[in-house]
Enzyme design. Structure first.
Site, PDB file in Angstrom:
ATOM      1  N   PHE A 224       1.205  -1.186  -0.539  1.00 37.91           N
ATOM      2  CA  PHE A 224      -0.325  -0.254   0.234  1.00 37.91           C
ATOM      3  C   PHE A 224       0.825   0.574   0.097  1.00 37.91           C
ATOM      4  CE2 PHE A 224      -2.182  -3.052   2.190  1.00 37.91           C
ATOM      5  CZ  PHE A 224      -3.071  -3.614   1.097  1.00 37.91           C
ATOM      6  N   GLY A 451      -0.837  -7.069  -4.563  1.00 42.12           N
ATOM      7  CA  GLY A 451      -1.943  -7.855  -3.851  1.00 42.12           C
ATOM      8  C   GLY A 451      -3.544  -7.730  -5.321  1.00 42.12           C
ATOM      9  N   ARG A 612     -11.812   1.300 -18.553  1.00 42.92           N
ATOM     10  CA  ARG A 612     -11.619   0.014 -19.486  1.00 42.92           C
ATOM     11  C   ARG A 612     -11.264  -1.160 -18.103  1.00 42.92           C
ATOM     12  NH1 ARG A 612      -8.378  -3.193 -23.431  1.00 42.92           N
ATOM     13  NH2 ARG A 612      -9.567  -5.426 -23.779  1.00 42.92           N
ATOM     14  N   ASN A 615     -10.274  -6.822 -15.539  1.00 39.09           N
ATOM     15  CA  ASN A 615     -11.013  -8.207 -15.054  1.00 39.09           C
ATOM     16  C   ASN A 615     -12.357  -7.848 -13.395  1.00 39.09           C
ATOM     17  OD1 ASN A 615     -11.546 -10.168 -12.879  1.00 39.09           O
ATOM     18  ND2 ASN A 615      -9.969 -11.017 -13.605  1.00 39.09           N
ATOM     19  N   PRO A 616     -13.120  -7.851 -13.772  1.00 36.91           N
ATOM     20  CA  PRO A 616     -14.483  -7.184 -12.745  1.00 36.91           C
ATOM     21  C   PRO A 616     -14.277  -7.766 -11.111  1.00 36.91           C
ATOM     22  CG  PRO A 616     -15.413  -7.974 -14.222  1.00 36.91           C
ATOM     23  CD  PRO A 616     -14.324  -8.392 -14.765  1.00 36.91           C
ATOM     24  N   LYS A 617     -13.699  -8.926 -10.801  1.00 32.14           N
ATOM     25  CA  LYS A 617     -13.678  -9.713  -9.848  1.00 32.14           C
ATOM     26  C   LYS A 617     -12.219  -9.138  -9.163  1.00 32.14           C
ATOM     27  CE  LYS A 617     -13.674 -14.012  -9.169  1.00 32.14           C
ATOM     28  NZ  LYS A 617     -14.087 -15.788  -9.543  1.00 32.14           N
ATOM     29  N   GLN A 622     -10.524  -4.497  -5.459  1.00 27.54           N
ATOM     30  CA  GLN A 622     -10.357  -3.971  -4.303  1.00 27.54           C
ATOM     31  C   GLN A 622     -10.964  -2.490  -4.016  1.00 27.54           C
ATOM     32  OE1 GLN A 622      -6.177  -2.445  -5.899  1.00 27.54           O
ATOM     33  NE2 GLN A 622      -6.245  -4.351  -4.792  1.00 27.54           N
ATOM     34  N   GLY A 688      -6.800   1.438  -7.881  1.00 25.51           N
ATOM     35  CA  GLY A 688      -5.719   0.796  -6.697  1.00 25.51           C
ATOM     36  C   GLY A 688      -5.926   2.239  -5.450  1.00 25.51           C
ATOM     37  N   GLU A 689      -5.787   3.431  -5.991  1.00 23.78           N
ATOM     38  CA  GLU A 689      -5.788   4.379  -5.065  1.00 23.78           C
ATOM     39  C   GLU A 689      -7.303   5.202  -5.005  1.00 23.78           C
ATOM     40  OE1 GLU A 689      -3.104   5.319  -3.818  1.00 23.78           O
ATOM     41  OE2 GLU A 689      -1.201   4.318  -4.950  1.00 23.78           O
TER      42      GLU A 689
END
Length: 722
Positions: A224, A451, A612, A615-617, A622, A688-689
């Site tokens: 992180f 991660g 875009r 990967n939705p999962k 995240q 991610g942020e």
């Protein structure tokens, strides 16, 4: 030359499970401290218990006489550290390294080292009279119009002070390093987010060429931002290994982590907004300051989002850093953006309450047409869609605007929201794609994965570009011998590494097609390359599917063991022509016990415009992780210092509070169907942020809706609500 994409069903955009998941859940993934290196010995760090630049004398005679001790290193003159090792700049600074044949012996011997200090005073509080704010080097002051005069004229004004406590990193994996020398060649198995910059940091500190350093980091157990730079304990592990002539493993303790690596700095902000009675913003003033170290400087970018997020003609923004006798802060998820957005979005909520306008409506009325900081058009901007779609999914219409009006039994119920944004970052990156004789592909890039699922998302991009099944593609990362990649930080990895993988894989597919159509022995000989497609590793004519051959067959006929393509993707100048951000809208519902008074999260929902989604999962994972971090920041996390000497008094997982299962309610997120083709060839914006930005503000605004008390200090504690 651009050739047709594979005809097979797309791999990207699918909720593929992590390709490295089995390794992680079965314990087979090798984190930094897990690598088996022959002849390994163990090191422990001895830390100072004073601050303020005091001179230190280390007494290590007792430690050197302890069983199994190989060396006690107190002279660091052979290594370049960010501070003067003969003086203690902060509480917890490394002053000695003990090396033993066993871990237990190292810990015991380290405890017997005594340190003598000269007398000196320290300043460790950002609010101390002696703490002198200084202008930041990178976050320059900014103004458009005359904000102070406009604020004075405004019909309705909110003008409040906001405070956020220091937050410390607490990933599951402790910072760990194994260092081994083979002559003048150094190999480190390390916990890092940037393979390339870690390699350079070791080289600089130890005075050796970068090509004499190999950094290996295939798995990172959470970071992180904490592993975004190379910290002194990592450099000292390599230094000690060279001094004793043995490979060394150094794992710092949880307590040492609080001073051994950086943290989200304490911040203080004044935020004022003026508006007319219709809710049109007329003025904005943002004054911010954060703590930093005297021996080095870290600037948190908390002034960025308020300068552009809403349309306001007169705006003044200032930023100052306050050098203290503390260890250096660093990036922590949503660095700067989450702190600055907390003040901005709480101020917008307060203004909406004063105007008696719905908070979403206030934001919609002040949507800018261009980025007011620079006049650039937005590459894409769908914040209004996030607000509307998120409100519908969450059930915002059920909110009672009167604070304290909604109850569930004895509990006060509140609903709040906040907008979010994070800059789209892209960096140069290299990748190599290879198809082997068995028809499988290997993709290489020297990035990291702390991660978010980099192994998986890159495998998806490569598999689709090459026209292969997902299980026929293997992605490798985490090694400085691989093609260089940028830091795994700032939400840049998918855009940067993904684009490099996309380009390398496409070029390799095109290379196969060019070879086939020019090879008299190929069934595809003589075809136009645009008339050839690839599916499941087989190249075929688009108008005659039976006419074709597989990658394997071409390699076998040519007697090649493999065919590869290594490419470097470099971002264009789009960021000079466009304002590029990802956006979100966060909604929170809280329950407040009016007697205790405690705050519990009931649910959080967010809607994001992140370009875009590969990967939705993974994206959903995240988002949930960001929400959990935001809950911690809003309600629990605060690093407490004894300002007499700078000691962190809650440097443990019992007293430094982080969210646990009982604190995490129903969390969910939606993603707009979108892409940003201006940003990069795969249309992503980074996620991610972004997913922590706005969460603390939404929670604080929900607390106000529940109680009528505007809490401007984080974390929101019982004392704040009494």
């Amino acid at each position: 030359m651009n050739y047709p994409l594979p005809r097979a069903l797309p791999v990207t955009g699918q909720p593929v499970s992590r390709v490295d998941g089995e390794l992680k859940v079965t314990g087979k993934a090798t984190y930094a401290a897990d690598h088996q290196v022959p002849g390994l010995v163990y090191a422990a760090i001895v830390c100072s218990t004073a601050a303020g630049g005091v001179a230190v004398r280390v007494h290590a005679a007792d430690a050197r006489r302890a069983p199994d001790v190989l060396a006690v290193l107190t002279d660091f003159s052979g290594i370049k550290l960010p501070f003067d090792p003969t003086r203690s700049a902060f509480f917890g600074q490394p002053v000695a390294v003990v090396v033993c044949s066993t871990l237990e012996a190292a810990a015991h011997a380290a405890s017997s080292v005594r340190i003598q200090y000269s007398t000196a005073s320290s300043v460790t509080s950002i609010d101390a009279v002696q703490a002198v704010p200084q202008p930041g080097r990178n976050n320059h002051d900014y103004a458009r119009g005359d904000a102070d005069a406009a604020l004075h004229r405004a019909a309705v004004v909110t003008d409040l002070e906001y405070s956020i406590a220091r937050n410390n990193h607490n990933p599951m994996e402790l910072p760990s390093t194994i260092a081994r020398w083979d002559g003048d060649q150094l190999t480190v198995w390390d916990k890092v987010q940037s393979i390339s910059s870690a390699r350079q940091a070791y080289a600089t500190a130890l005075g050796i060429p970068p090509d004499h350093v190999r950094v290996i980091s295939p798995f990172v157990g959470g970071a992180f931002g904490s592993a975004g730079q190379t910290w002194p304990h990592q450099l000292l592990a390599a230094y000690a290994a060279r001094k004793v002539g043995h490979p060394i493993k150094l794992v710092i303790t949880r307590k040492q982590m609080y001073s051994g690596i950086g943290y989200r700095p304490t911040s203080r902000q004044r935020f004022a907004i003026g508006a007319d009675h219709s809710g049109t913003l007329t003025a904005m003033v943002h004054e911010a300051r954060t703590e930093t170290a005297k021996y080095g400087s870290y600037e948190d970018g908390l002034v960025g989002n308020p300068r552009f997020l809403y349309r306001v003609p007169d705006m003044r923004s200032t930023y100052r850093v306050v050098p203290l006798d503390v260890n250096l802060p660093t990036y922590m998820r949503g660095p700067g953006a989450v702190s600055g957005t907390f003040a901005l979005e709480c101020a917008m909520d307060d203004l909406a309450h004063r105007l008696q306008i719905d908070p979403i409506e206030l934001r919609l009325r002040n949507e800018p047409e261009t980025d007011q900081m620079n006049g650039k058009p937005f590459s894409t901007r769908r914040l209004t869609d996030c607000l509307r779609q998120g409100a519908t999914s969450f059930g915002w219409s059920r909110r009672n605007a009167t604070p304290g009006a909604t109850r569930d039994g004895d509990q006060l119920i509140g609903i709040g929201m906040a907008a979010a944004a994070y800059h789209t970052q892209r960096s140069q990156c290299a990748a190599k794609a290879t198809v082997l004789a068995d028809g499988t592909a290997e993709i290489l890039s020297g990035t990291s994965d702390m991660g978010p699922g980099t192994y998986t998302s890159m495998t998806q991009v490569a598999a689709e570009a090459l026209g292969l099944q997902l299980n026929r593609v293997r992605f490798r990362l985490g090694d400085s011998t691989l093609p260089p990649a940028p830091s795994h930080s700032g939400s840049r990895t998918m855009a940067s590494v993904g684009s490099a993988v996309f380009v390398a894989a496409n070029m390799l597919r095109d290379k196969f097609i060019r070879i086939a159509i020019t090879d008299p022995g190929s069934p595809l000989h003589g075809l136009n390359p645009h008339d050839v497609a690839v599916s499941d590793g087989r190249m075929s004519a688009t108008d005659a599917a039976q006419r074709g051959e597989t990658y394997q067959e071409l390699l076998r006929r040519r007697r090649w063991g493999a065919l590869d393509s290594e490419e470097t993707w470099t971002p264009d100048d789009a960021d000079k022509r466009y304002s590029m951000y990802a956006y979100g809208a966060v909604f929170a519902e809280v329950a407040v016990d009016p007697l205790l008074p405690t705050v519990r999260i009931r649910r959080i929902h967010a809607c994001y415009d992140a370009g875009r989604v590969i990967n939705p999962k993974l994206a959903h994972s995240q988002a949930i992780g960001g929400m959990v971090g935001g809950i911690g920041m809003a309600l629990l996390e605060a690093t407490l210092l004894d300002h007499r000497d700078g000691r962190i008094v809650n440097a443990n997982m019992a007293d430094y509070l982080v969210p646990v299962n009982a604190d995490v309610p129903a969390l969910n997120a939606d993603f707009l169907a979108a892409e940003d083709p201006i940003a990069d060839p795969i249309g992503v914006k980074g996620l991610g942020e972004l997913v922590i930005v706005g969460v603390p503000a939404a929670i604080a605004n929900a607390v106000f809706n529940a109680t009528g008390k505007r809490v401007t200090d984080l974390p929101i504690t019982v004392e704040e609500l009494l």
